[in-house]
Scaffold this motif. Structure first.
Motif, PDB file in Angstrom:
ATOM      1  N   ALA A   3       0.854  -1.193   0.000  1.00  0.00           N
ATOM      2  CA  ALA A   3       0.000   0.000   0.000  1.00  0.00           C
ATOM      3  C   ALA A   3       0.887   1.239   0.000  1.00  0.00           C
ATOM      4  O   ALA A   3       1.811   1.362   0.805  1.00  0.00           O
ATOM      5  N   LEU A   4       0.609   2.160  -0.926  1.00  0.00           N
ATOM      6  CA  LEU A   4       1.446   3.329  -1.104  1.00  0.00           C
ATOM      7  C   LEU A   4       0.623   4.602  -1.050  1.00  0.00           C
ATOM      8  O   LEU A   4      -0.606   4.581  -1.202  1.00  0.00           O
ATOM      9  N   ARG A   5       1.297   5.712  -0.885  1.00  0.00           N
ATOM     10  CA  ARG A   5       0.657   7.025  -0.932  1.00  0.00           C
ATOM     11  C   ARG A   5       1.186   7.758  -2.169  1.00  0.00           C
ATOM     12  O   ARG A   5       2.371   8.060  -2.260  1.00  0.00           O
ATOM     13  N   ILE A   6       0.295   8.010  -3.115  1.00  0.00           N
ATOM     14  CA  ILE A   6       0.662   8.700  -4.347  1.00  0.00           C
ATOM     15  C   ILE A   6      -0.270   9.891  -4.518  1.00  0.00           C
ATOM     16  O   ILE A   6      -1.488   9.723  -4.603  1.00  0.00           O
ATOM     17  N   ASP A   7       0.303  11.076  -4.557  1.00  0.00           N
ATOM     18  CA  ASP A   7      -0.486  12.318  -4.676  1.00  0.00           C
ATOM     19  C   ASP A   7      -1.560  12.391  -3.597  1.00  0.00           C
ATOM     20  O   ASP A   7      -2.724  12.723  -3.864  1.00  0.00           O
ATOM     21  N   ASP A   8      -1.151  12.043  -2.366  1.00  0.00           N
ATOM     22  CA  ASP A   8      -2.040  12.101  -1.205  1.00  0.00           C
ATOM     23  C   ASP A   8      -3.235  11.156  -1.304  1.00  0.00           C
ATOM     24  O   ASP A   8      -4.270  11.377  -0.671  1.00  0.00           O
ATOM     25  N   ARG A   9      -3.098  10.106  -2.113  1.00  0.00           N
ATOM     26  CA  ARG A   9      -4.152   9.096  -2.204  1.00  0.00           C
ATOM     27  C   ARG A   9      -3.554   7.722  -1.941  1.00  0.00           C
ATOM     28  O   ARG A   9      -2.421   7.425  -2.363  1.00  0.00           O
ATOM     29  N   LEU A  10      -4.310   6.896  -1.231  1.00  0.00           N
ATOM     30  CA  LEU A  10      -3.869   5.541  -0.958  1.00  0.00           C
ATOM     31  C   LEU A  10      -3.984   4.711  -2.235  1.00  0.00           C
ATOM     32  O   LEU A  10      -5.014   4.704  -2.903  1.00  0.00           O
ATOM     33  N   VAL A  11      -2.921   4.030  -2.579  1.00  0.00           N
ATOM     34  CA  VAL A  11      -2.894   3.172  -3.761  1.00  0.00           C
ATOM     35  C   VAL A  11      -2.430   1.787  -3.332  1.00  0.00           C
ATOM     36  O   VAL A  11      -1.378   1.642  -2.714  1.00  0.00           O
ATOM     37  N   ASP A  12      -3.239   0.769  -3.642  1.00  0.00           N
ATOM     38  CA  ASP A  12      -2.852  -0.608  -3.325  1.00  0.00           C
ATOM     39  C   ASP A  12      -3.034  -1.483  -4.561  1.00  0.00           C
ATOM     40  O   ASP A  12      -3.118  -0.978  -5.688  1.00  0.00           O
ATOM     41  N   ALA A  13      -3.122  -2.789  -4.342  1.00  0.00           N
ATOM     42  CA  ALA A  13      -3.126  -3.733  -5.465  1.00  0.00           C
ATOM     43  C   ALA A  13      -4.291  -3.515  -6.420  1.00  0.00           C
ATOM     44  O   ALA A  13      -4.140  -3.650  -7.639  1.00  0.00           O
ATOM     45  N   VAL A  14      -5.474  -3.181  -5.899  1.00  0.00           N
ATOM     46  CA  VAL A  14      -6.632  -3.005  -6.785  1.00  0.00           C
ATOM     47  C   VAL A  14      -6.458  -1.780  -7.679  1.00  0.00           C
ATOM     48  O   VAL A  14      -6.836  -1.796  -8.860  1.00  0.00           O
ATOM     49  N   HIS A  15      -5.861  -0.705  -7.152  1.00  0.00           N
ATOM     50  CA  HIS A  15      -5.603   0.481  -7.970  1.00  0.00           C
ATOM     51  C   HIS A  15      -4.546   0.183  -9.037  1.00  0.00           C
ATOM     52  O   HIS A  15      -4.614   0.688 -10.155  1.00  0.00           O
ATOM     53  N   TYR A  16      -3.588  -0.644  -8.674  1.00  0.00           N
ATOM     54  CA  TYR A  16      -2.566  -1.054  -9.637  1.00  0.00           C
ATOM     55  C   TYR A  16      -3.215  -1.815 -10.797  1.00  0.00           C
ATOM     56  O   TYR A  16      -2.907  -1.575 -11.973  1.00  0.00           O
ATOM     57  N   ARG A  17      -4.141  -2.723 -10.483  1.00  0.00           N
ATOM     58  CA  ARG A  17      -4.811  -3.483 -11.543  1.00  0.00           C
ATOM     59  C   ARG A  17      -5.678  -2.578 -12.410  1.00  0.00           C
ATOM     60  O   ARG A  17      -5.783  -2.774 -13.625  1.00  0.00           O
ATOM     61  N   MET A  18      -6.311  -1.579 -11.792  1.00  0.00           N
ATOM     62  CA  MET A  18      -7.083  -0.608 -12.575  1.00  0.00           C
ATOM     63  C   MET A  18      -6.180   0.159 -13.536  1.00  0.00           C
ATOM     64  O   MET A  18      -6.526   0.381 -14.707  1.00  0.00           O
ATOM     65  N   ALA A  19      -5.019   0.565 -13.038  1.00  0.00           N
ATOM     66  CA  ALA A  19      -4.073   1.314 -13.865  1.00  0.00           C
ATOM     67  C   ALA A  19      -3.574   0.454 -15.025  1.00  0.00           C
ATOM     68  O   ALA A  19      -3.464   0.920 -16.162  1.00  0.00           O
TER      69      ALA A  19
END
Length: 268
Positions: free
Chosen positions: A243-259
């Motif tokens: 789980a990471l913080r990118i541009d003040d938003r939490l990004v995890d595995a599901v966001h990675y798959r969306m990207a």
């Protein structure tokens, strides 16, 4: 398919023009657009044009007549020998799609246009050969004794269709928008459909094609976000971070798959 354009199967001028339009899919319509007395002539016209016209990478489909009509059997017998046709749209679909696929060798796109079809949508999209699904608000309203303008935007119906499609790996296309003068309304409905998970829109006029293509393509902002997420996530994951913080938003595995899905849609 961001845009799937209906073209009357008995209109030579419009059929020829469809080879030059930027629609991802062209539907040569033998059903509602063609009067009963013109059905056979429309098939003959299409047969002659197939020998000379080229739609390039566009997916060429034919909308056959409803399965309870004699015209349906004539359509199916005719389309078997038409190599340029890769898929069949089936109006008022309720069952029998696997048999149609096996008999013709064509992909099948059911149109959910009856109350029974709506209740059976999960079974319908799971039939062999089904690659996409859409729904028709006018015919559905007729079946349900309702109002097309209300049923066309009904969230239950739109959700039921897109959920069934996504659950079983079928492409969901949003319904036809009938008001050709209201391009802003058409664009708004495209954006709403995209936000629900639809991958494209059925269209009935060339002026709607560019709008649908634009809305259902990733925006520059979405592409920039996707590239950033993929680059940073893959780099940090090698360090054991999920789980990471990118541009003040939490990004995890599901966001990675969306990207990744956004980038994959660009074709590399």
């Amino acid at each position: 398919m961001r845009s799937q354009l209906y073209v009357p199967g008995n209109n030579e001028k419009m059929i020829r023009k469809s080879t030059q339009l930027p629609a991802d899919s062209v539907v040569l319509d033998l059903e509602d657009a063609v009067p009963n007395v013109e059905k056979a002539k429309a098939r003959d016209l299409l047969s002659s044009l197939f020998s000379e016209l080229d739609w390039g990478k566009r997916r060429v489909c034919v909308r056959v007549n409803p399965t309870y009509t004699l015209h349906y059997y004539d359509d199916v017998k005719w389309v078997v020998s038409q190599d340029k046709v890769t898929c069949l749209l089936v109006p008022e679909a309720e069952d029998g799609l696997s048999s149609l696929h096996r008999a013709t060798g064509k992909d099948v796109e059911p149109l959910i246009e009856t109350a029974r079809g709506l209740l059976k949508v999960q079974d319908i999209v799971r039939e062999e050969g089904v690659f996409a699904v859409s729904f028709g608000s006018a015919d559905l309203a007729l079946s349900m004794n309702g109002d097309p303008s209300v049923l066309g935007t009904n969230q239950y119906i739109r959700t039921a269709v897109v959920a069934a499609a996504r659950a079983y790996g079928v492409e969901p296309l949003d319904r036809v928008f009938f008001d050709l003068r209201d391009l802003s309304g058409f664009e708004s409905e495209c954006k709403s459909a995209k936000s629900m998970g639809y991958s494209g829109k059925q269209v009935i006029h060339p002026v709607q094609v560019d709008v649908a293509n634009k809305v259902f393509s990733p925006t520059e902002e979405e592409v920039r976000w996707a590239k950033k997420v993929v680059d940073i996530y893959e780099s940090r994951s090698r360090e054991g971070k999920g789980a990471l913080r990118i541009d003040d938003r939490l990004v995890d595995a599901v966001h990675y798959r969306m990207a990744k899905r956004i980038l994959d849609s660009l074709g590399g």
